[in-house]
Design an enzyme around this catalytic site. Structure first.
Site, PDB file in Angstrom:
ATOM      1  N   GLU A  89       0.790  -1.234   0.000  1.00 54.18           N
ATOM      2  CA  GLU A  89       0.000   0.000   0.000  1.00 54.18           C
ATOM      3  C   GLU A  89       0.821   1.283   0.000  1.00 54.18           C
ATOM      4  O   GLU A  89       0.787   2.058   0.970  1.00 54.18           O
ATOM      5  CB  GLU A  89      -0.962   0.010   1.194  1.00 54.18           C
ATOM      6  CG  GLU A  89      -1.886  -1.190   1.244  1.00 54.18           C
ATOM      7  CD  GLU A  89      -2.994  -1.047   2.290  1.00 54.18           C
ATOM      8  OE1 GLU A  89      -2.943  -0.102   3.080  1.00 54.18           O
ATOM      9  OE2 GLU A  89      -3.907  -1.880   2.289  1.00 54.18           O
ATOM     10  N   GLU A 101      -5.480  -8.478   0.698  1.00 61.73           N
ATOM     11  CA  GLU A 101      -6.158  -8.146   1.956  1.00 61.73           C
ATOM     12  C   GLU A 101      -7.607  -7.810   1.673  1.00 61.73           C
ATOM     13  O   GLU A 101      -7.896  -7.090   0.705  1.00 61.73           O
ATOM     14  CB  GLU A 101      -5.569  -6.893   2.638  1.00 61.73           C
ATOM     15  CG  GLU A 101      -4.262  -7.078   3.309  1.00 61.73           C
ATOM     16  CD  GLU A 101      -3.769  -5.783   3.977  1.00 61.73           C
ATOM     17  OE1 GLU A 101      -4.595  -4.948   4.409  1.00 61.73           O
ATOM     18  OE2 GLU A 101      -2.535  -5.626   4.038  1.00 61.73           O
TER      19      GLU A 101
HETATM   20  C1  FCB Z   1      -4.483  -2.012   5.480  1.00 58.72           C
HETATM   21  C2  FCB Z   1      -3.136  -2.417   5.996  1.00 58.72           C
HETATM   22  C3  FCB Z   1      -3.175  -3.481   7.033  1.00 58.72           C
HETATM   23  C4  FCB Z   1      -4.359  -3.320   7.964  1.00 58.72           C
HETATM   24  C5  FCB Z   1      -5.634  -3.137   7.193  1.00 58.72           C
HETATM   25  C6  FCB Z   1      -6.867  -3.002   8.043  1.00 58.72           C
HETATM   26  O1  FCB Z   1      -4.433  -0.706   5.032  1.00 58.72           O
HETATM   27  O2  FCB Z   1      -2.311  -2.875   4.952  1.00 58.72           O
HETATM   28  O3  FCB Z   1      -1.940  -3.485   7.688  1.00 58.72           O
HETATM   29  O4  FCB Z   1      -4.115  -2.312   8.858  1.00 58.72           O
HETATM   30  O5  FCB Z   1      -5.524  -2.009   6.384  1.00 58.72           O
END
Ligand code: FCB
Length: 470
Positions: free
Chosen positions: A191, A375
Site C-alpha cells: 500500500e 487483503e
Molecule cells: C491495510 C493495511 C493493514 C491493515 C488493514 C486493516 O491498510 O495494509 O496493515 O491495517 O488495512
C-alpha cells in the site's frame, strides 16, 4: 488504512439471519477451483512485538506510536501479539484451520544494522518461520515493506530521500539471497498510497508529516524502490512470483451531475491511478496534478521505466467505498451515505466496489497482471463470551466479498487467490488494539488466542474443498 468516517452501524444487515451454512460459496463459485489460493495475512509490526530483541532497530512506528495523541489509547506495537515468541503455535493454528497460504511481512529493522550489515538473529527468525510454513504445506507470500521503515533512514529524510529507494534495493537483495527457495510470492511494498499519503500527506501515519508535495515525492521514491528491487528479486530467486500490493478505493458520485462525476473520477485517480498508472504504464496520471496543483515530484531520466518493471502479479487490498461530491473547486469532498451497513471502522460494507474496480482495471490496463486479493476483511468489536466469539457480520462480509471476487473472475479478470485480513486481531496502526480485524481473537492481557466463528466456518470450507480434491 484509515479515514474519518463515523463509526456507526446504522442499518439492518443481512448477517442477522441464521442460515444453515452462512459461509460456504455456491457450487458454481470459482472459489472451489483447485488453483484458487485461500490464505490469511498479517504484518510484522502489527503482530511481532519484541521490538528491542535480538538486535532489532527502532522503526518509524516505534517512534510515532510513542508520541502522545498519535495512536488511540497510547497503544504501541511493543508487545502486539507477541508473535516473535509465539510464532510456532501461531503457525500450528494457521495450519490447523486449513489455510493454504500465508502473507506475512519482514521487519526491515530486524534484519540489517545501520550500516546495512545483516543481522543473523533477525534473519534466523524468518528462516525458521518460513521453513515451518513450508513443512506445513502453506504457500508463503512475503511483503518486504509493510510500513516499518528503520528510524535511522527516516532520520535521513525517509521516503523523501531518494537514497532510501537504493537502501530498499539493498535490503531486497539481502532478503532474496537469504530466503531464496522458501518464498512463493514476493511483494515489494504494501500500500504505497498509505505510506505516501497517510505518512507524508496528512500525518495520520508514521512519520507523521503533512504536505501534499511530500506525499507525491515520497510516492515516487517508494515506486522507484519497488522498481529497483524487482530485477534484484528476479536474479536472486527466479522460481518465485514477484509483485507489489496496492490498496484500491472505490469512489462513487453523490449525484449524476458532471461536477460530482468528475469528483468521483478524481477520487479514484488519487487512490488508484496514482499508483497503478506508473506501475503499469510508466507515467503519472495528469489529473493528479489538477487535483493537487504544484505537487509534481522530481523524476529523473529513466525512473519511470524502472518503476514500470514487469510484474508477475498485482496484489490488491480492498476495504470500502467513498461517496463524494465536488468541493466546488478542483477536488472532491466526502459525503457519507446514511442508512448503509458499516463496520467498527466506520467503513461502508460495499462488495460491489471490489468487483467493479477489478473489472474496470482489466478494461483500463492492457497489461494488467494476474491478481491476488492480498487483503480484505473488517473490524468488529468482538468479545469472547463463554469461550466463543460470534462474529456474524464478518462471516457475511467475507462471503459477500468472495462472491464479488467470483463475479470478477466470471467477467474475465484473472484472480489467483484471496488472503483475508487478518489471521488474528492485532495492532491496527493509529487505532491501536481497539479495532479487531482477526478471524482469531487475541486477549492482549494473556495472549490467549480464541478462534472466532468466522475462522471456524472458513476452515470448514477449506477442509471440504481439500477433501473434494483428494
Ligand atoms: C491495510 C493495511 C493493514 C491493515 C488493514 C486493516 O491498510 O495494509 O496493515 O491495517 O488495512
Amino acid at each position: 488504512m484509515a479515514n474519518d468516517a463515523p463509526a456507526v452501524s446504522d442499518a439492518p444487515s443481512p448477517h442477522s439471519q441464521s442460515l444453515a451454512d452462512p459461509f460456504a460459496p455456491p457450487a458454481d463459485s470459482s472459489l472451489w477451483r483447485k488453483n484458487f489460493l485461500l490464505g490469511a495475512a498479517t504484518a510484522s509490526y502489527q503482530i511481532e512485538g519484541a521490538v528491542n530483541e535480538d538486535g532489532r532497530l527502532p522503526s518509524i512506528w516505534d517512534t510515532f506510536s510513542a508520541i502522545p495523541g498519535k495512536v488511540l489509547a497510547g497503544d504501541t506495537g511493543a508487545v502486539a501479539c507477541d508473535h516473535y515468541h509465539r510464532w510456532e503455535a501461531d503457525v500450528d493454528m494457521l495450519a490447523g484451520l486449513g489455510f493454504e497460504g500465508y502473507r506475512l511481512s519482514i521487519a526491515w529493522p530486524r534484519v540489517m544494522d545501520t550500516a546495512g550489515v545483516p543481522n543473523r538473529k533477525g534473519l534466523e527468525f524468518y528462516k525458521r518461520l518460513l521453513a515451518r510454513l513450508k513443512e506445513k504445506g502453506i504457500a508463503t507470500f512475503v511483503t518486504l515493506y509493510h510500513w516499518d521503515l528503520p528510524q535511522h533512514l527516516e532520520d535521513r529524510g525517509g521516503w523523501l530521500n531518494r537514497d532510501t529507494a537504493y537502501r530498499f534495493a539493498d535490503y531486497a537483495d539481502l532478503m532474496s539471497r537469504e530466503l531464496a527457495g522458501s518464498v512463493d510470492g514476493w511483494m515489494t511494498l504494501n500500500e504505497p498510497w498509505c505510506s505516501a499519503y497517510l505518512g507524508y500527506g496528512n500525518g495520520h501515519h508514521a512519520p507523521g508529516l503533512a504536505d501534499a508535495r511530500y506525499a507525491t515525492q515520497a510516492m515516487h521514491h517508494l515506486l522507484l524502490a519497488h522498481g529497483l528491487a524487482m530485477p534484484v528479486l528476479r536474479a536472486n530467486d527466479p522460481a518465485s512470483q514477484k509483485g507489489v500490493v496496492a490498496n484500491i478505493g472505490r469512489g462513487t458520485a453523490n449525484s449524476g451531475s458532471a461536477a460530482d462525476q468528475r469528483a468521483a473520477h478524481l477520487f479514484e485517480v488519487q487512490h488508484n491511478a496514482w499508483i497503478l498508472d506508473p506501475l503499469l504504464e510508466g507515467r503519472y496520471p495528469r489529473d493528479l496534478f489538477e487535483l493537487w496543483p504544484g505537487t509534481e515530484p522530481l523524476v529523473l531520466d529513466g525512473d519511470m521505466q524502472t518503476v514500470a518493471a514487469p510484474l508477475d502479479f498485482l496484489g490488491i487490498n480492498y476495504y470500502f467505498r467513498t461517496n463524494v461530491a465536488s468541493d466546488g473547486a478542483h477536488g472532491f469532498r466526502e459525503v457519507p451515505l446514511q442508512g448503509v451497513e458499516r463496520t467498527q471502522m466506520g467503513w461502508e460494507v460495499y462488495p460491489d466496489g471490489l468487483r467493479d474496480l477489478l473489472i474496470g482495471f482489466k478494461a483500463t490496463y492492457r497489461n494488467l497482471p494476474p491478481i491476488y486479493i492480498t487483503e480484505n476483511g473488517m473490524a468488529s468489536d468482538d468479545k469472547v463470551i463463554d469461550g466463543r466469539v460470534d462474529d456474524m457480520q464478518r462471516i457475511s462480509f467475507l462471503k459477500r466479498h468472495l462472491a464479488a471476487v467470483d463475479e470478477a473472475i466470471k467477467a474475465g479478470v484473472e484472480i489467483r487467490g484471496y488472503f483475508l485480513w487478518s489471521l488474528m486481531d492485532n495492532f491496527e496502526w493509529a487505532f491501536g488494539y481497539e479495532r479487531r480485524f482477526g478471524v482469531v481473537h487475541v486477549d492482549y492481557a494473556t495472549q490467549k488466542r480464541t478462534v472466532k466463528r468466522s475462522a471456524e466456518l472458513v476452515s470448514k470450507f477449506l477442509k471440504e474443498r481439500k477433501a473434494r480434491r483428494e
